[in-house]
Write a protein that holds these residues in place. Structure first.
Motif, PDB file in Angstrom:
ATOM      1  N   THR A 566       4.571 -13.867 -18.656  1.00  0.00           N
ATOM      2  CA  THR A 566       5.533 -14.335 -17.657  1.00  0.00           C
ATOM      3  C   THR A 566       5.262 -13.653 -16.328  1.00  0.00           C
ATOM      4  O   THR A 566       5.095 -12.426 -16.279  1.00  0.00           O
ATOM      5  CB  THR A 566       6.982 -14.045 -18.102  1.00  0.00           C
ATOM      6  N   LEU A 567       5.197 -14.447 -15.257  1.00  0.00           N
ATOM      7  CA  LEU A 567       5.032 -13.949 -13.893  1.00  0.00           C
ATOM      8  C   LEU A 567       6.355 -14.118 -13.165  1.00  0.00           C
ATOM      9  O   LEU A 567       7.009 -15.164 -13.288  1.00  0.00           O
ATOM     10  CB  LEU A 567       3.933 -14.725 -13.172  1.00  0.00           C
ATOM     11  N   MET A 568       6.758 -13.116 -12.379  1.00  0.00           N
ATOM     12  CA  MET A 568       8.053 -13.167 -11.698  1.00  0.00           C
ATOM     13  C   MET A 568       7.911 -12.842 -10.217  1.00  0.00           C
ATOM     14  O   MET A 568       7.216 -11.885  -9.845  1.00  0.00           O
ATOM     15  CB  MET A 568       9.027 -12.188 -12.363  1.00  0.00           C
ATOM     16  N   VAL A 569       8.573 -13.658  -9.401  1.00  0.00           N
ATOM     17  CA  VAL A 569       8.563 -13.478  -7.947  1.00  0.00           C
ATOM     18  C   VAL A 569       9.992 -13.179  -7.495  1.00  0.00           C
ATOM     19  O   VAL A 569      10.936 -13.894  -7.875  1.00  0.00           O
ATOM     20  CB  VAL A 569       8.045 -14.742  -7.230  1.00  0.00           C
ATOM     21  N   TYR A 570      10.138 -12.121  -6.683  1.00  0.00           N
ATOM     22  CA  TYR A 570      11.456 -11.710  -6.203  1.00  0.00           C
ATOM     23  C   TYR A 570      11.503 -11.760  -4.675  1.00  0.00           C
ATOM     24  O   TYR A 570      10.482 -11.557  -4.002  1.00  0.00           O
ATOM     25  CB  TYR A 570      11.778 -10.285  -6.662  1.00  0.00           C
ATOM     26  N   ASP A 571      12.679 -12.010  -4.144  1.00  0.00           N
ATOM     27  CA  ASP A 571      12.890 -11.893  -2.702  1.00  0.00           C
ATOM     28  C   ASP A 571      12.963 -10.408  -2.335  1.00  0.00           C
ATOM     29  O   ASP A 571      13.763  -9.663  -2.907  1.00  0.00           O
ATOM     30  CB  ASP A 571      14.206 -12.572  -2.293  1.00  0.00           C
ATOM     31  N   ASP A 572      12.126  -9.990  -1.406  1.00  0.00           N
ATOM     32  CA  ASP A 572      12.189  -8.623  -0.854  1.00  0.00           C
ATOM     33  C   ASP A 572      12.168  -7.556  -1.955  1.00  0.00           C
ATOM     34  O   ASP A 572      12.979  -6.630  -1.953  1.00  0.00           O
ATOM     35  CB  ASP A 572      13.448  -8.451   0.006  1.00  0.00           C
ATOM     36  N   PHE A 573      11.214  -7.675  -2.876  1.00  0.00           N
ATOM     37  CA  PHE A 573      11.152  -6.725  -3.987  1.00  0.00           C
ATOM     38  C   PHE A 573      11.053  -5.289  -3.484  1.00  0.00           C
ATOM     39  O   PHE A 573      11.698  -4.391  -4.021  1.00  0.00           O
ATOM     40  CB  PHE A 573       9.944  -7.041  -4.886  1.00  0.00           C
ATOM     41  N   GLU A 574      10.251  -5.050  -2.456  1.00  0.00           N
ATOM     42  CA  GLU A 574       9.973  -3.674  -2.042  1.00  0.00           C
ATOM     43  C   GLU A 574      11.021  -3.102  -1.097  1.00  0.00           C
ATOM     44  O   GLU A 574      10.971  -1.917  -0.780  1.00  0.00           O
ATOM     45  CB  GLU A 574       8.585  -3.595  -1.403  1.00  0.00           C
ATOM     46  N   THR A 575      11.964  -3.906  -0.635  1.00  0.00           N
ATOM     47  CA  THR A 575      12.921  -3.394   0.359  1.00  0.00           C
ATOM     48  C   THR A 575      14.380  -3.505  -0.073  1.00  0.00           C
ATOM     49  O   THR A 575      15.264  -3.044   0.649  1.00  0.00           O
ATOM     50  CB  THR A 575      12.758  -4.146   1.699  1.00  0.00           C
ATOM     51  N   GLN A 576      14.649  -4.109  -1.230  1.00  0.00           N
ATOM     52  CA  GLN A 576      16.030  -4.273  -1.672  1.00  0.00           C
ATOM     53  C   GLN A 576      16.271  -3.519  -2.984  1.00  0.00           C
ATOM     54  O   GLN A 576      15.407  -3.514  -3.865  1.00  0.00           O
ATOM     55  CB  GLN A 576      16.359  -5.757  -1.879  1.00  0.00           C
ATOM     56  N   PRO A 577      17.448  -2.893  -3.136  1.00  0.00           N
ATOM     57  CA  PRO A 577      17.728  -2.169  -4.382  1.00  0.00           C
ATOM     58  C   PRO A 577      17.947  -3.107  -5.569  1.00  0.00           C
ATOM     59  O   PRO A 577      17.719  -2.736  -6.711  1.00  0.00           O
ATOM     60  CB  PRO A 577      18.998  -1.385  -4.062  1.00  0.00           C
ATOM     61  N   SER A 613      14.004   1.181 -10.426  1.00  0.00           N
ATOM     62  CA  SER A 613      13.317   2.480 -10.386  1.00  0.00           C
ATOM     63  C   SER A 613      12.414   2.686 -11.599  1.00  0.00           C
ATOM     64  O   SER A 613      11.482   3.493 -11.550  1.00  0.00           O
ATOM     65  CB  SER A 613      14.335   3.626 -10.305  1.00  0.00           C
ATOM     66  N   LYS A 614      12.675   1.953 -12.698  1.00  0.00           N
ATOM     67  CA  LYS A 614      11.826   2.076 -13.883  1.00  0.00           C
ATOM     68  C   LYS A 614      10.480   1.379 -13.698  1.00  0.00           C
ATOM     69  O   LYS A 614       9.574   1.555 -14.510  1.00  0.00           O
ATOM     70  CB  LYS A 614      12.524   1.478 -15.102  1.00  0.00           C
ATOM     71  N   LEU A 615      10.355   0.590 -12.632  1.00  0.00           N
ATOM     72  CA  LEU A 615       9.161  -0.237 -12.444  1.00  0.00           C
ATOM     73  C   LEU A 615       8.343   0.160 -11.224  1.00  0.00           C
ATOM     74  O   LEU A 615       7.358  -0.498 -10.905  1.00  0.00           O
ATOM     75  CB  LEU A 615       9.573  -1.714 -12.325  1.00  0.00           C
ATOM     76  N   ILE A 616       8.757   1.239 -10.545  1.00  0.00           N
ATOM     77  CA  ILE A 616       8.025   1.665  -9.353  1.00  0.00           C
ATOM     78  C   ILE A 616       7.756   3.166  -9.434  1.00  0.00           C
ATOM     79  O   ILE A 616       8.394   3.879 -10.208  1.00  0.00           O
ATOM     80  CB  ILE A 616       8.800   1.338  -8.054  1.00  0.00           C
ATOM     81  N   ASP A 617       6.801   3.617  -8.637  1.00  0.00           N
ATOM     82  CA  ASP A 617       6.542   5.053  -8.530  1.00  0.00           C
ATOM     83  C   ASP A 617       6.575   5.434  -7.066  1.00  0.00           C
ATOM     84  O   ASP A 617       6.961   4.633  -6.203  1.00  0.00           O
ATOM     85  CB  ASP A 617       5.211   5.418  -9.189  1.00  0.00           C
ATOM     86  N   ASP A 618       6.167   6.672  -6.765  1.00  0.00           N
ATOM     87  CA  ASP A 618       6.316   7.137  -5.391  1.00  0.00           C
ATOM     88  C   ASP A 618       5.312   6.504  -4.427  1.00  0.00           C
ATOM     89  O   ASP A 618       5.295   6.840  -3.246  1.00  0.00           O
ATOM     90  CB  ASP A 618       6.241   8.667  -5.317  1.00  0.00           C
ATOM     91  N   SER A 619       4.466   5.595  -4.901  1.00  0.00           N
ATOM     92  CA  SER A 619       3.619   4.836  -3.980  1.00  0.00           C
ATOM     93  C   SER A 619       4.417   3.734  -3.289  1.00  0.00           C
ATOM     94  O   SER A 619       3.948   3.134  -2.325  1.00  0.00           O
ATOM     95  CB  SER A 619       2.422   4.224  -4.722  1.00  0.00           C
ATOM     96  N   PHE A 620       5.623   3.450  -3.781  1.00  0.00           N
ATOM     97  CA  PHE A 620       6.530   2.499  -3.138  1.00  0.00           C
ATOM     98  C   PHE A 620       7.389   3.262  -2.125  1.00  0.00           C
ATOM     99  O   PHE A 620       7.919   4.334  -2.437  1.00  0.00           O
ATOM    100  CB  PHE A 620       7.426   1.815  -4.169  1.00  0.00           C
ATOM    101  N   ALA A 621       7.553   2.698  -0.954  1.00  0.00           N
ATOM    102  CA  ALA A 621       8.242   3.396   0.136  1.00  0.00           C
ATOM    103  C   ALA A 621       9.686   3.739  -0.211  1.00  0.00           C
ATOM    104  O   ALA A 621      10.226   4.748   0.233  1.00  0.00           O
ATOM    105  CB  ALA A 621       8.193   2.545   1.412  1.00  0.00           C
ATOM    106  N   ASP A 622      10.347   2.902  -1.015  1.00  0.00           N
ATOM    107  CA  ASP A 622      11.775   3.118  -1.287  1.00  0.00           C
ATOM    108  C   ASP A 622      12.038   3.831  -2.603  1.00  0.00           C
ATOM    109  O   ASP A 622      13.154   3.804  -3.105  1.00  0.00           O
ATOM    110  CB  ASP A 622      12.512   1.772  -1.273  1.00  0.00           C
ATOM    111  N   CYS A 623      11.033   4.492  -3.163  1.00  0.00           N
ATOM    112  CA  CYS A 623      11.173   5.048  -4.512  1.00  0.00           C
ATOM    113  C   CYS A 623      12.349   6.025  -4.621  1.00  0.00           C
ATOM    114  O   CYS A 623      13.186   5.907  -5.516  1.00  0.00           O
ATOM    115  CB  CYS A 623       9.865   5.730  -4.928  1.00  0.00           C
TER     116      CYS A 623
END
Length: 674
Positions: A566-577, A613-623
Motif C-alpha cells: 500500500t502506498l499513501m499520500v498525505y497533505d503536508d506530511f513534513e509540516t503538519q502534526p 513521530s514513530k515514522l520519522i527521525d531527526d532527519s525530518f525538520a519537525d522531529c
C-alpha cells in the motif's frame, strides 16, 4: 542417489554453515541429518578409501553434483583453523581431485564454526563466543576478505587486534595485572577504531557531544584520541601508560576490559568502585567472556588463568559478570551486549535509555587514524591528494575497482598512482575501507534487484549490455549465469511469507523509524527504503513494476502475508502534526491488480495520521516538535497509542474542546477563548 534427490536432501538440511553454493557440516554432526544423505556421503568416503582421521568437514555442493571432504586437524583446538587438504568428489563421474595446502603459507581458514556442529556439542558455546567477538569487532563485514590466513591476519593487524590463545584481545586486555609471575608491561596494541564499550555508547547516542567522558584504564589512549577528534570532552588514566593522568568525575565513565585482567580480587573491586565514584550519569563496564571449555585450556591462577602471553585473565560468563557488578555496586546493571553492561547513577537517564534503546543511531565515523610509516606513500598522498580523492569517490560510486577507461583522469592516475589496484591500496591509507565495503555490498544488492526485476520482462542478452554492467557482473558475481541464478533465488524467496515476516522484524529493529504490526504489516517512510533488507527492497520493486515511480509517495505499508503493498499520500506530511491522508494505492501482486482510494475529493473522508513521530527521525525538520506533540496527545488519553488509526479530525477537535477546552494550532495546543 540421483542429482535431484541429492540437492533436495542438501537444501533441506536444518544444520550446517549454509552458503549460496554449499553447506558445510562437521562429521560430529552427521547423526543429526537425514539417514539416506548420511549413508550416501559415508559410502562415497569409503569408496575412495579415506579413514575417519583424514577429514573433518563435509562440503555438500548446491551448485553441482559434488561432495568435498575438508581436513581441518585443528578444528577444535584453533579458533580459526587452517585447511590442510581437500578432496573433491565428482559424484556423477565418480572422480576425485585432491588439493594440499600444507606447504602454503596462505591457506584458507575457517570462521563461524558453531554453525557446523550440533547445539549440544561441548564446544558449541565456546565457538559462539569466538564468533560474537569477531562480529562485535566488525571483522566479518566482508566475508571475501577473511577467507585466507594472510588477509585475515592483515585485517586483525589493521583493526588493532591480536589473537591470544585463540581469542581476540585489544590494548586494555593485554596491559594489566601485576604479580610476581605475571608480565604487566607487554607492549600494548593500538587501534584504529573505538573499543567495544565505546562503540556501544556511540550506538546509543551518548557520544554526540552532550556528555563528558572519562576512560578508567585507557591504555595508549586510542579511544581518547578519537573522542577528542569529535570535539568530545574526554580524559583518561591508566596505571601503565598514563599513571600521571588525573582521575576526574565525568558524565560517562568507561571501565573497559579492566576488571578481567586484575588478578587480585580486592584490587578488582577497588577499580569498579573507583570508576563508579567518578560517574555522574552512566558507567559502562566490559569484560572478556569465556566458557569452561575455553578456560580449561590454560593454567589456573587464583580465580582466573595465565595466558600464553604470561598475562592474567579472568573469563566471566554473562550472568557471573552481572552478579559481580550488582554485588559490588549494589546497583542493577543493564546488559547491552555480550560482556558489556551499563550502570546508571542518573535514574532519569536510565529511563530515557530504556525508552529509546530500540532506536538506531547514525553510524560512528572514525576521524582519527594511527600514523602509517610509509614515507613514500605518504608523499604521494600529499602531492596528489585531489587525484586520490577523485579515484576513491569513483570506487565508492561503482562499489568496485574501476578500470582505467572508467576514470576521467586515467592517464594522470596511471602516471602518478599506478594501476587501479595500486591506487586503491594507496587510497586505503587515507580513507576508511569500511566505506568501500558498504558501497560494494550496496551495489551488489542493487544489481541483484535489477536482475530480479528483469525476470518480469524480456532479458537482455549479455553481449548487448554496456561495458560497465559487464564489469559489474564479473566483479560481483563472476559471470552472468551466476548473477541471474542468484537474483532468481532472491526473487523466488519472496513467495515465502515467513521470510517476509522475518525481514520485516529485522527492518523494524534496524530502521531509524517504522511501525510493525506483528505478522501483518510494516509501515515506513519512503525516505528509508534504501535501508531495508534486500528482500524487502525487491518486494517493493516488484510492486512498483505494476504501479510505476513512487515519487510523491509518503508512506509505504508492506503486507506480510497477502502479497500486497500500500502506498499513501498525505497533505503536508513534513509540516503538519496530523497530516491528512489524501490518496491510498493498494497493489495486489498476486492478482496483478491496483486499487486507488481517493480521500477528500472522492467517497472517502480524509483521515489524520496519528503518532507520526514513530515514522520519522531527526532527519525530518519537525522531529522534535512532533515528539513533543505526540507526547502531549498521549497524556490526554483520548487515543490508543498502540493503534495507527483514530477518530476523524472533526471528532478529535470536538473532544479536545469539550474535555480540555483546547484546540490545535500547528504543533501546539491553545486554550479556547470563552
Amino acid at each position: 542417489m540421483s542429482p535431484e534427490q541429492y540437492h533436495e536432501y542438501v537444501n533441506g538440511l536444518s544444520i550446517g554453515k549454509k552458503l549460496p553454493k554449499a553447506v558445510y557440516l562437521h562429521k560430529s554432526a552427521l547423526p543429526s541429518i537425514d539417514e539416506q544423505l548420511k549413508e550416501y556421503a559415508l559410502t562415497q568416503v569409503a569408496t575412495i578409501g579415506l579413514e575417519e582421521q583424514d577429514w573433518d568437514i563435509l562440503k555438500f555442493h548446491r551448485d553441482g553434483f559434488k561432495l568435498t571432504l575438508l581436513s581441518y586437524p585443528a578444528f577444535f583446538s584453533d579458533a580459526y583453523p587452517a585447511l590442510q587438504k581437500s578432496i573433491s568428489i565428482d559424484l556423477a563421474k565418480q572422480q576425485c581431485k585432491e588439493t594440499c595446502y600444507q606447504k602454503t603459507d596462505n591457506p584458507p581458514i575457517l570462521h563461524r564454526k558453531e554453525l557446523m556442529v550440533q547445539s549440544n556439542s561441548p564446544h558449541y558455546e565456546d565457538f559462539c563466543l569466538i564468533t560474537q567477538e569477531g562480529e562485535l569487532a566488525g571483522l566479518y563485514e566482508n566475508s571475501r576478505a577473511i577467507g585466507f590466513k594472510r588477509s585475515w591476519e592483515s585485517l586483525l593487524e589493521s583493526r588493532g587486534y591480536t589473537l591470544v590463545d585463540g581469542r581476540l584481545f585489544r590494548s586494555a586486555a593485554v596491559d594489566s595485572a601485576e604479580a610476581h609471575t605475571i608480565d604487566r608491561h607487554k607492549t600494548a596494541l593500538s587501534r584504529d577504531d573505538l573499543s567495544t564499550p565505546m562503540k556501544s555508547l556511540a550506538n546509543h547516542g551518548y557520544l554526540d557531544g552532550r556528555f563528558s567522558v572519562f576512560d578508567y584504564g585507557c591504555g595508549h589512549g586510542d579511544d581518547l584520541r578519537e573522542l577528542e577528534a569529535h570535539g568530545i570532552t574526554a580524559q583518561g588514566w591508566d596505571p601503565n601508560w598514563r599513571p600521571d593522568g588525573s582521575k576526574v568525575n565525568a558524565d560517562l565513565v568507561n571501565l573497559g576490559f579492566v576488571i578481567n585482567v586484575i588478578e587480585d580480587i580486592e584490587e578488582r573491586v577497588d577499580a569498579l568502585i573507583g570508576a563508579w565514584r567518578l560517574t555522574d550519569k552512566v558507567l559502562v563496564i566490559a569484560a572478556m567472556l569465556g566458557t569452561e571449555a575455553h578456560v580449561s585450556k590454560f593454567k589456573a591462577y587464583k580465580d582466573g588463568v595465565i595466558t600464553s602471553r604470561n598475562t592474567f585473565q579472568k573469563y566471566y560468563s554473562q550472568p557471573e559478570l552481572q552478579s559481580f557488578i550488582e554485588q559490588v555496586l549494589e546497583e542493577e546493571p543493564i546488559a547491552v551486549g555480550p560482556g558489556v553492561f551499563y550502570v546508571f547513577k542518573d535514574k532519569e537517564e536510565e529511563q530515557l535509555y530504556l525508552a529509546n534503546k530500540g532506536r538506531r543511531r547514525q553510524r560512528w565515523r572514525q576521524l582519527s587514524q594511527k600514523s602509517i610509516r610509509v614515507p613514500k606513500a605518504q608523499q604521494v598522498l600529499e602531492q596528489h591528494s585531489e587525484l586520490v580523492q577523485s579515484f576513491w569517490e569513483r570506487c565508492l560510486e561503482l562499489g568496485r575497482l574501476p578500470a582505467l577507461e572508467e576514470l576521467d583522469a586515467s592517464d594522470e592516475i596511471k602516471a602518478c598512482l599506478g594501476s587501479p589496484k595500486q591506487a586503491f591500496k594507496l587510497a586505503c591509507l587515507k580513507y576508511d575501507q569500511d566505506d568501500f565495503l558498504r558501497s560494494e555490498q550496496q551495489r551488489k544488492e542493487e544489481l541483484l534487484i535489477y536482475f530480479a526485476l528483469q525476470l518480469f520482462s524480456k532479458r537482455r542478452p549479455y553481449n548487448s549490455m554496456p561495458e560497465q554492467l559487464k564489469r559489474d557482473i564479473k566483479a560481483f558475481f563472476g559471470n552472468y549465469r551466476s548473477a541471474t541464478e542468484e537474483s532468481k533465488n532472491l526473487l523466488f524467496s519472496l513467495a515465502q511469507p515467513d521470510l517476509i515476516d522475518q525481514k520485516c522484524e529485522e527492518a523494524h529493529q534496524s530502521l531509524p523509524a517504522s511501525i510493525l504490526n506483528v505478522r501483518h504489516s510494516l509501515i515506513l517512510h519512503t525516505r528509508f527504503i534504501d535501508q531495508l533488507p534486500i528482500e524487502l527492497q525487491l518486494y517493493i520493486g516488484c510492486a512498483t513494476q505494476l504501479y510505476g515511480e513512487i515519487e510523491g509517495i509518503d508512506l509505504i505499508k508492506i503486507h506480510i502475508r497477502s502479497g500486497k503493498l500500500t502506498l499513501m499520500v498525505y497533505d503536508d506530511f513534513e509540516t503538519q502534526p496530523l497530516p491528512m491522508l489524501r490518496e491510498r494505492i493498494k497493489i495486489n501482486m498476486r492478482a496483478g491488480r491496483i486499487e486507488f482510494f481517493d480521500y477528500g475529493y472522492g467517497e472517502y473522508e480524509p483521515q489524520p495520521l496519528y503518532w507520526k513521530s514513530k515514522l520519522i527521525d531527526d532527519s525530518f525538520a519537525d522531529c522534535k516538535k512532533q515528539l513533543s506533540f505526540d507526547q502531549r496527545l498521549q497524556e490526554m488519553r483520548l487515543l490508543e497509542e498502540n493503534k495507527n488509526f483514530g477518530p476523524a479530525m472533526g471528532e478529535l477537535t470536538t473532544a479536545l474542546k469539550e474535555v480540555y477546552g483546547i484546540e490545535i494550532r500547528g504543533y501546539r495546543f491553545f486554550k479556547v477563548n470563552g
